[in-house]
Scaffold this motif. Structure first.
Motif, PDB file in Angstrom:
ATOM      1  N   PHE A   1      -0.826   4.823  -0.633  1.00  0.00           N
ATOM      2  CA  PHE A   1      -1.418   5.436   0.645  1.00  0.00           C
ATOM      3  C   PHE A   1      -0.408   5.989   1.531  1.00  0.00           C
ATOM      4  O   PHE A   1      -0.416   6.830   2.170  1.00  0.00           O
ATOM      5  CB  PHE A   1      -2.365   4.186   1.409  1.00  0.00           C
ATOM      6  CG  PHE A   1      -3.215   5.072   2.319  1.00  0.00           C
ATOM      7  CD1 PHE A   1      -4.050   6.221   2.286  1.00  0.00           C
ATOM      8  CD2 PHE A   1      -3.494   4.345   3.720  1.00  0.00           C
ATOM      9  CE1 PHE A   1      -4.849   6.804   3.266  1.00  0.00           C
ATOM     10  CE2 PHE A   1      -3.947   5.030   4.631  1.00  0.00           C
ATOM     11  CZ  PHE A   1      -4.659   6.213   4.431  1.00  0.00           C
TER      12      PHE A   1
ATOM     13  N   TRP B   1      -4.213   9.316   9.940  1.00  0.00           N
ATOM     14  CA  TRP B   1      -3.112   8.448   9.806  1.00  0.00           C
ATOM     15  C   TRP B   1      -1.932   9.369  10.222  1.00  0.00           C
ATOM     16  O   TRP B   1      -1.196   9.087  11.165  1.00  0.00           O
ATOM     17  CB  TRP B   1      -2.838   7.828   8.738  1.00  0.00           C
ATOM     18  CG  TRP B   1      -3.508   6.392   8.380  1.00  0.00           C
ATOM     19  CD1 TRP B   1      -4.851   6.418   8.107  1.00  0.00           C
ATOM     20  CD2 TRP B   1      -2.951   5.086   8.673  1.00  0.00           C
ATOM     21  NE1 TRP B   1      -5.257   4.981   8.183  1.00  0.00           N
ATOM     22  CE2 TRP B   1      -4.164   4.108   8.409  1.00  0.00           C
ATOM     23  CE3 TRP B   1      -1.663   4.630   8.847  1.00  0.00           C
ATOM     24  CZ2 TRP B   1      -3.932   2.750   8.530  1.00  0.00           C
ATOM     25  CZ3 TRP B   1      -1.467   3.090   8.807  1.00  0.00           C
ATOM     26  CH2 TRP B   1      -2.526   2.303   8.708  1.00  0.00           C
TER      27      TRP B   1
ATOM     28  N   SER C   1      -1.767  -0.893  10.091  1.00  0.00           N
ATOM     29  CA  SER C   1      -3.450  -1.095   9.737  1.00  0.00           C
ATOM     30  C   SER C   1      -3.850  -2.194  10.708  1.00  0.00           C
ATOM     31  O   SER C   1      -3.169  -3.119  11.045  1.00  0.00           O
ATOM     32  CB  SER C   1      -3.298  -1.444   8.245  1.00  0.00           C
ATOM     33  OG  SER C   1      -2.542  -2.645   7.892  1.00  0.00           O
TER      34      SER C   1
ATOM     35  N   PRO D   1       1.054   0.568   6.449  1.00  0.00           N
ATOM     36  CA  PRO D   1      -0.398   0.693   6.281  1.00  0.00           C
ATOM     37  C   PRO D   1      -0.625  -0.591   5.235  1.00  0.00           C
ATOM     38  O   PRO D   1      -1.642  -0.183   4.367  1.00  0.00           O
ATOM     39  CB  PRO D   1      -0.480   1.931   5.609  1.00  0.00           C
ATOM     40  CG  PRO D   1       0.691   2.071   4.891  1.00  0.00           C
ATOM     41  CD  PRO D   1       1.843   1.458   5.702  1.00  0.00           C
ATOM     42  N   SER D   2      -0.282  -1.406   5.313  1.00  0.00           N
ATOM     43  CA  SER D   2      -0.557  -2.773   4.493  1.00  0.00           C
ATOM     44  C   SER D   2      -1.836  -3.038   4.097  1.00  0.00           C
ATOM     45  O   SER D   2      -2.714  -3.071   5.257  1.00  0.00           O
ATOM     46  CB  SER D   2       0.308  -4.122   5.192  1.00  0.00           C
ATOM     47  OG  SER D   2       1.663  -3.804   5.133  1.00  0.00           O
ATOM     48  N   LEU D   3      -2.315  -3.678   3.011  1.00  0.00           N
ATOM     49  CA  LEU D   3      -3.724  -4.375   3.191  1.00  0.00           C
ATOM     50  C   LEU D   3      -3.774  -5.619   3.599  1.00  0.00           C
ATOM     51  O   LEU D   3      -4.982  -5.732   4.272  1.00  0.00           O
ATOM     52  CB  LEU D   3      -3.961  -4.313   1.255  1.00  0.00           C
ATOM     53  CG  LEU D   3      -3.755  -3.131   0.538  1.00  0.00           C
ATOM     54  CD1 LEU D   3      -4.035  -3.072  -0.810  1.00  0.00           C
ATOM     55  CD2 LEU D   3      -4.807  -1.844   1.107  1.00  0.00           C
TER      56      LEU D   3
ATOM     57  N   SER E   1      -7.401   1.673  11.177  1.00  0.00           N
ATOM     58  CA  SER E   1      -8.376   1.167  10.265  1.00  0.00           C
ATOM     59  C   SER E   1      -7.737   1.837   8.809  1.00  0.00           C
ATOM     60  O   SER E   1      -7.701   3.054   8.832  1.00  0.00           O
ATOM     61  CB  SER E   1     -10.037   1.457  10.366  1.00  0.00           C
ATOM     62  OG  SER E   1     -10.649   1.034   9.349  1.00  0.00           O
ATOM     63  N   ARG E   2      -7.984   0.879   7.858  1.00  0.00           N
ATOM     64  CA  ARG E   2      -7.577   1.253   6.551  1.00  0.00           C
ATOM     65  C   ARG E   2      -8.759   2.488   5.871  1.00  0.00           C
ATOM     66  O   ARG E   2      -8.330   3.045   4.970  1.00  0.00           O
ATOM     67  CB  ARG E   2      -7.555  -0.033   5.531  1.00  0.00           C
ATOM     68  CG  ARG E   2      -6.293  -0.747   5.878  1.00  0.00           C
ATOM     69  CD  ARG E   2      -6.204  -1.765   4.891  1.00  0.00           C
ATOM     70  NE  ARG E   2      -7.520  -2.817   5.066  1.00  0.00           N
ATOM     71  CZ  ARG E   2      -7.881  -3.509   4.164  1.00  0.00           C
ATOM     72  NH1 ARG E   2      -7.409  -3.636   3.110  1.00  0.00           N
ATOM     73  NH2 ARG E   2      -9.037  -4.482   4.340  1.00  0.00           N
ATOM     74  N   SER E   3      -9.881   2.124   6.624  1.00  0.00           N
ATOM     75  CA  SER E   3     -10.920   3.187   6.012  1.00  0.00           C
ATOM     76  C   SER E   3     -10.681   4.847   6.534  1.00  0.00           C
ATOM     77  O   SER E   3     -11.360   5.724   6.341  1.00  0.00           O
ATOM     78  CB  SER E   3     -12.236   2.908   6.540  1.00  0.00           C
ATOM     79  OG  SER E   3     -12.369   2.694   8.093  1.00  0.00           O
TER      80      SER E   3
ATOM     81  N   ASN F   1       0.855  -1.161  -0.089  1.00  0.00           N
ATOM     82  CA  ASN F   1      -0.286   0.214   0.090  1.00  0.00           C
ATOM     83  C   ASN F   1       0.923   1.260  -0.006  1.00  0.00           C
ATOM     84  O   ASN F   1       0.584   2.280   0.719  1.00  0.00           O
ATOM     85  CB  ASN F   1      -0.870  -0.031   1.233  1.00  0.00           C
ATOM     86  CG  ASN F   1      -1.962   0.591   0.825  1.00  0.00           C
ATOM     87  OD1 ASN F   1      -2.333   1.086  -0.014  1.00  0.00           O
ATOM     88  ND2 ASN F   1      -2.926   1.129   2.175  1.00  0.00           N
TER      89      ASN F   1
END
Length: 401
Positions: A239, A353, A327, A304-306, A345-347, A236
Motif C-alpha cells: 500500500f 493518503w 495509520s 501505513p502499518s496494519l 484510516s486504512r480504509s 504494509n
C-alpha cells in the motif's frame, strides 16, 4: 484473567535476593539483536545504564550474527545463542535451562517475544529465576481475531502462563499492554506502561543535506517520502507503494526512501519494477544512521502499518521535525509533537493518503525542527526517563524480597 505477582519462596530464591548484591544480572530474551524498534531501544538502555549496578546479557533465538552483536560485546555484555524451533519446544527448554546453569545465576529474565513470553517465563520459574518480566511490544489483536482454533488455544495458554509466572509486566503502549495482559491493567499495579526512550543527542548533530542525498543518489531538490521498517506484512509496503505512485502523479520530483530489511524485500523490489518506479525508489537496507537519514534526506515520514505496539520510528521522525502521516491503528501515545502528525484510516484510498503526504509540509511549517526536538526531549520518550523507569522496575522487584 487473573494476574498474579507470585514470587517463588524457595530457599534458593530467598538466599539469592537476601544478599542484595550488585550488579543485578538481567537476561533479555529476544529474537536477535538486529536493528529494529525493540532492539534499538534495548541498545539505548545498554548504553545509558550504570554497568556497575546492572549487568545485561542477551539470549537470542538465532545462530546468525546480528547488527548490534559487536557493540553489545564491546560494552561488556554477552550474546547467548539459543535457537528456537517452535515445533520442538522440549529441545529449546533443555537448551534454555542448560544456558542458565552455564552462565551463572541471573536475578531477572526479561522476555520480549510477545505471547511466547509465557513459555520463557515458565522455564525461568522452573530454573529458580526470582524476577520474571513479560514485555509487550506489539498489538496483534487484529491478526489474532482471524486465527484458527489451534492458534487461539496457543494464545490462551501463553496468556495463562504469563499471568501465572510473570512477576512484572511492561508494555510500550496501553494497547500493547491490553493485547498481552488484558484490558483491566489499571487493577494490577504490576503491569506498567514503559515508553521507548531515544537518545536525542544524535538529533542535534549538524547534517549536510546535499551530502546525504548525494550519497543515496537522490537529487537535492527531490521531494522525499521516507519509511523505516522491516519488509514484513505488518508494515504494509504494498500500500505504501500505491501511495507513492499517487504522489508521483502530482509531484514529478517524488522519491521514496525505504530503510530496512526483511523477507518481503524481493517481492517489493519486483512490484517497484512493475509499477515503473525503479528510478524513484531507494532501498537503503539496514542502516545505523536512521536519525541522519531522517534529517538529511526525508521531507515526509509515512507509516501505513496494519498494526503497531507504538512505532519507535515515529518518535524518531518527530524528533527529526518531520511531518508524519500514519495509520489510525497506531496508539495515541505516538502523537508527541501534535502539529507534525496526521492519522488516516486504512480504509481510505491511496489517493487520499497521497493528498495528505503532499500537503503535510505546508501544514506543519509553523513548527521549527528545534521546537519539535524540544517537545520530544520534555516527553516520556527521552532516554533518561525511560532508563530511570526501567531500572526502578528492576530494583523495586529486587529489593522487595
Amino acid at each position: 484473567m487473573h494476574y498474579t505477582n507470585s514470587i517463588d519462596t524457595t530457599k534458593h530464591n530467598k538466599n539469592l535476593l537476601s544478599s542484595k548484591h550488585y550488579p543485578i544480572r538481567i537476561l533479555h530474551v529476544v529474537g536477535g539483536m538486529n536493528r529494529g524498534g525493540i532492539e534499538t531501544w534495548l541498545m539505548h538502555i545498554l548504553r545509558h545504564i550504570d554497568r556497575d549496578r546492572f549487568q545485561m546479557d542477551f539470549l537470542v533465538h538465532t545462530e546468525q550474527a546480528c547488527a548490534y552483536d559487536q557493540e553489545i560485546r564491546a560494552l561488556g555484555s554477552q550474546i547467548i545463542h539459543c535457537p528456537l524451533n517452535r515445533l520442538q519446544p522440549w529441545i529449546y527448554a533443555a537448551n534454555f535451562q542448560r544456558i542458565l546453569k552455564m552462565y551463572g545465576t541471573y536475578d531477572v529474565v526479561h522476555s520480549h517475544v510477545h505471547h511466547f513470553n509465557g513459555y520463557i517465563l515458565r522455564l525461568a520459574q522452573r530454573s529458580g529465576i526470582p524476577i520474571r518480566i513479560a514485555h509487550s511490544h506489539n498489538n496483534t489483536s487484529c491478526v489474532e481475531a482471524k486465527a484458527k482454533w489451534y492458534r487461539r488455544l496457543y494464545l490462551d495458554l501463553m496468556r495463562a502462563w504469563i499471568a501465572r509466572y510473570a512477576t512484572l509486566g511492561f508494555g510500550c503502549s496501553h494497547q500493547a499492554i491490553a493485547n498481552l495482559f488484558g484490558s483491566d491493567q489499571h487493577i494490577h499495579p504490576h503491569r506498567q506502561t514503559l515508553y521507548y526512550g531515544i537518545d536525542l543527542t544524535v538529533f542535534q548533530d549538524p547534517v549536510d543535506v546535499v551530502a546525504v542525498r548525494s550519497e543515496l543518489g537522490i537529487p537535492k531538490d527531490a521531494f522525499v517520502i521516507g519509511h523505516v521498517g522491516r519488509f514484513e506484512p505488518q508494515k504494509n509496503h504494498v500500500f505504501l507503494l500505491d501511495i507513492a505512485a499517487e504522489v508521483a502523479k502530482q509531484e514529478p520530483k517524488m522519491h521514496l526512501l525505504l530503510v530496512g530489511v526483511g523477507s518481503l524485500r524481493a517481492d517489493i523490489e519486483q512490484k517497484v519494477a512493475q509499477m515503473g518506479l525503479g528510478d524513484r525508489v531507494i532501498f537503503a537496507g539496514s542502516r545505523p544512521d536512521v536519525p541522519r537519514l531522517m534529517r538529511g534526506a526525508m521531507d515526509v515520514f509515512l507509516l501505513p502499518s496494519l498494526y503497531e505496539g507504538l512505532g519507535l520510528v515515529l518518535i524518531e521522525a518527530q524528533a527529526a521535525g518531520l511531518p508524519c502521516i500514519f495509520s489510525d491503528v497506531i496508539p495515541q501515545e505516538a502523537d508527541v509533537v501534535k502539529p507534525l502528525v496526521k492519522r488516516i484510516s486504512r480504509s481510505q484510498s491511496a489517493s487520499a493518503w497521497a493528498e495528505a503526504v503532499l500537503t503535510a509540509p505546508n501544514n506543519s511549517s509553523a513548527l521549527t525542527k528545534l521546537d519539535a526536538l524540544n517537545i520530544v526531549e520534555k516527553s516520556a520518550f527521552n532516554i533518561e526517563t525511560s532508563v530511570k523507569k526501567l531500572l526502578e522496575g528492576y530494583e523495586s522487584q529486587f529489593f522487595k524480597y
